[in-house]
Design a protein around this motif. Structure first.
Motif, short mmCIF file in Angstrom:
data_model
loop_
_atom_site.label_atom_id
_atom_site.label_comp_id
_atom_site.label_asym_id
_atom_site.label_seq_id
_atom_site.Cartn_x
_atom_site.Cartn_y
_atom_site.Cartn_z
N ALA A 72 0.84 -1.19 0.00
CA ALA A 72 0.00 0.00 0.00
C ALA A 72 0.88 1.25 0.00
O ALA A 72 2.11 1.16 0.10
N MET A 73 0.24 2.38 -0.10
CA MET A 73 0.96 3.65 -0.09
C MET A 73 1.65 3.86 1.25
O MET A 73 1.09 3.56 2.30
N ALA A 74 2.84 4.38 1.20
CA ALA A 74 3.57 4.75 2.42
C ALA A 74 4.30 6.05 2.11
O ALA A 74 4.80 6.22 1.00
N PRO A 75 4.36 6.97 3.01
CA PRO A 75 3.78 6.93 4.35
C PRO A 75 2.27 7.15 4.31
O PRO A 75 1.73 7.60 3.31
N LYS A 76 1.64 6.83 5.44
CA LYS A 76 0.20 7.03 5.58
C LYS A 76 -0.03 8.49 6.00
O LYS A 76 0.39 8.90 7.08
N LEU A 77 -0.68 9.25 5.16
CA LEU A 77 -0.97 10.65 5.46
C LEU A 77 -2.46 10.80 5.75
O LEU A 77 -3.29 10.28 5.02
N SER A 78 -2.80 11.51 6.81
CA SER A 78 -4.20 11.60 7.23
C SER A 78 -5.06 12.36 6.23
O SER A 78 -6.19 11.97 5.95
N ASP A 79 -4.56 13.45 5.66
CA ASP A 79 -5.37 14.23 4.73
C ASP A 79 -5.36 13.68 3.31
O ASP A 79 -6.32 13.84 2.56
N THR A 80 -4.28 13.05 2.93
CA THR A 80 -4.16 12.49 1.58
C THR A 80 -3.56 11.10 1.67
O THR A 80 -2.39 10.89 1.36
N PRO A 81 -4.36 10.11 2.11
CA PRO A 81 -3.80 8.79 2.38
C PRO A 81 -3.34 8.02 1.14
O PRO A 81 -2.47 7.17 1.24
N GLY A 82 -3.90 8.32 0.00
CA GLY A 82 -3.49 7.62 -1.22
C GLY A 82 -4.06 6.21 -1.29
O GLY A 82 -4.41 5.61 -0.28
N ALA A 83 -4.16 5.72 -2.49
CA ALA A 83 -4.65 4.37 -2.73
C ALA A 83 -4.29 3.99 -4.16
O ALA A 83 -4.04 4.85 -5.00
N THR A 84 -4.26 2.71 -4.42
CA THR A 84 -4.00 2.23 -5.78
C THR A 84 -5.28 2.35 -6.57
O THR A 84 -6.29 1.75 -6.22
N GLU A 85 -5.25 3.14 -7.63
CA GLU A 85 -6.43 3.33 -8.46
C GLU A 85 -6.42 2.43 -9.69
O GLU A 85 -7.45 2.21 -10.30
N TRP A 86 -5.25 1.94 -10.06
CA TRP A 86 -5.11 1.16 -11.28
C TRP A 86 -3.97 0.18 -11.06
O TRP A 86 -2.89 0.56 -10.60
N CYS A 87 -4.18 -1.07 -11.37
CA CYS A 87 -3.15 -2.07 -11.11
C CYS A 87 -2.18 -2.24 -12.27
O CYS A 87 -1.30 -3.08 -12.22
N GLY A 88 -2.32 -1.43 -13.30
CA GLY A 88 -1.39 -1.50 -14.42
C GLY A 88 -2.01 -2.15 -15.63
O GLY A 88 -3.15 -2.62 -15.59
N PRO A 89 -1.28 -2.17 -16.72
CA PRO A 89 -1.83 -2.74 -17.95
C PRO A 89 -2.00 -4.26 -17.85
O PRO A 89 -1.37 -4.91 -17.03
N GLN A 90 -2.86 -4.78 -18.69
CA GLN A 90 -3.06 -6.22 -18.76
C GLN A 90 -1.78 -6.92 -19.19
O GLN A 90 -0.97 -6.34 -19.93
N VAL A 91 -1.60 -8.13 -18.72
CA VAL A 91 -0.45 -8.92 -19.16
C VAL A 91 -0.54 -9.06 -20.67
O VAL A 91 -1.58 -9.43 -21.21
N GLY A 92 0.52 -8.73 -21.35
CA GLY A 92 0.56 -8.85 -22.80
C GLY A 92 0.10 -7.61 -23.54
O GLY A 92 0.15 -7.58 -24.77
N ALA A 93 -0.32 -6.58 -22.82
CA ALA A 93 -0.85 -5.38 -23.48
C ALA A 93 0.18 -4.71 -24.38
O ALA A 93 -0.19 -4.03 -25.33
N HIS A 94 1.44 -4.88 -24.09
CA HIS A 94 2.49 -4.22 -24.87
C HIS A 94 3.36 -5.20 -25.66
O HIS A 94 4.42 -4.84 -26.14
N ASN A 95 2.90 -6.45 -25.79
CA ASN A 95 3.69 -7.46 -26.51
C ASN A 95 4.08 -6.99 -27.90
O ASN A 95 5.25 -7.01 -28.27
#
Length: 124
Positions: A72-95
């Motif tokens: 997860a995101m580090a450091p943990k910030l109270s006002d802007t904790p952050g999160a993963t919004e996108w896990c990246g391209p599909q496997v093979g997307a750039h083959n």
């Protein structure tokens, strides 16, 4: 001194540590007033209740339904904790791009490799 006998000192320490379990080593060092702690690998971190209680990992799901934990995101910030919004391209997307632009393969060669199952087909 210590530097002159470094190899011997390391061997004695290594042998001593190898003769005990990790909890025994840590308990004995603690009792002797020596600060020490385990060196974790990723599997150890995933199992550690403190890491999990601190939210150091988050569960994600790919568009194809694959579920797994990631750091997860580090450091943990109270006002802007952050999160993963996108896990990246599909496997093979750039083959095709990688194989053609960087390795110089022709489209026919890439299609042949896909048909043979040597590489995956691009997703969506």
């Amino acid at each position: 001194g210590r530097v002159e006998h470094q190899e011997l000192i390391y061997k004695v320490i290594d042998d001593w540590c190898a003769s005990l379990t990790l909890p025994e080593v840590l308990d004995r060092l603690k009792d002797a007033g020596c600060p020490a702690g385990p060196i974790y690998d990723a599997a150890d971190m995933l199992k550690d209740p403190h890491f999990n209680a601190r939210g150091m990992f988050e569960d994600i799901e790919t568009p194809t339904g694959l579920k797994f934990k990631i750091p997860a995101m580090a450091p943990k910030l109270s006002d802007t904790p952050g999160a993963t919004e996108w896990c990246g391209p599909q496997v093979g997307a750039h083959n095709r791009q990688v194989l053609s632009e960087y390795l110089g393969l022709a489209d026919a060669d890439i299609t042949r490799l896909q048909a043979a199952g040597a590489i995956g087909a691009e997703c969506g």
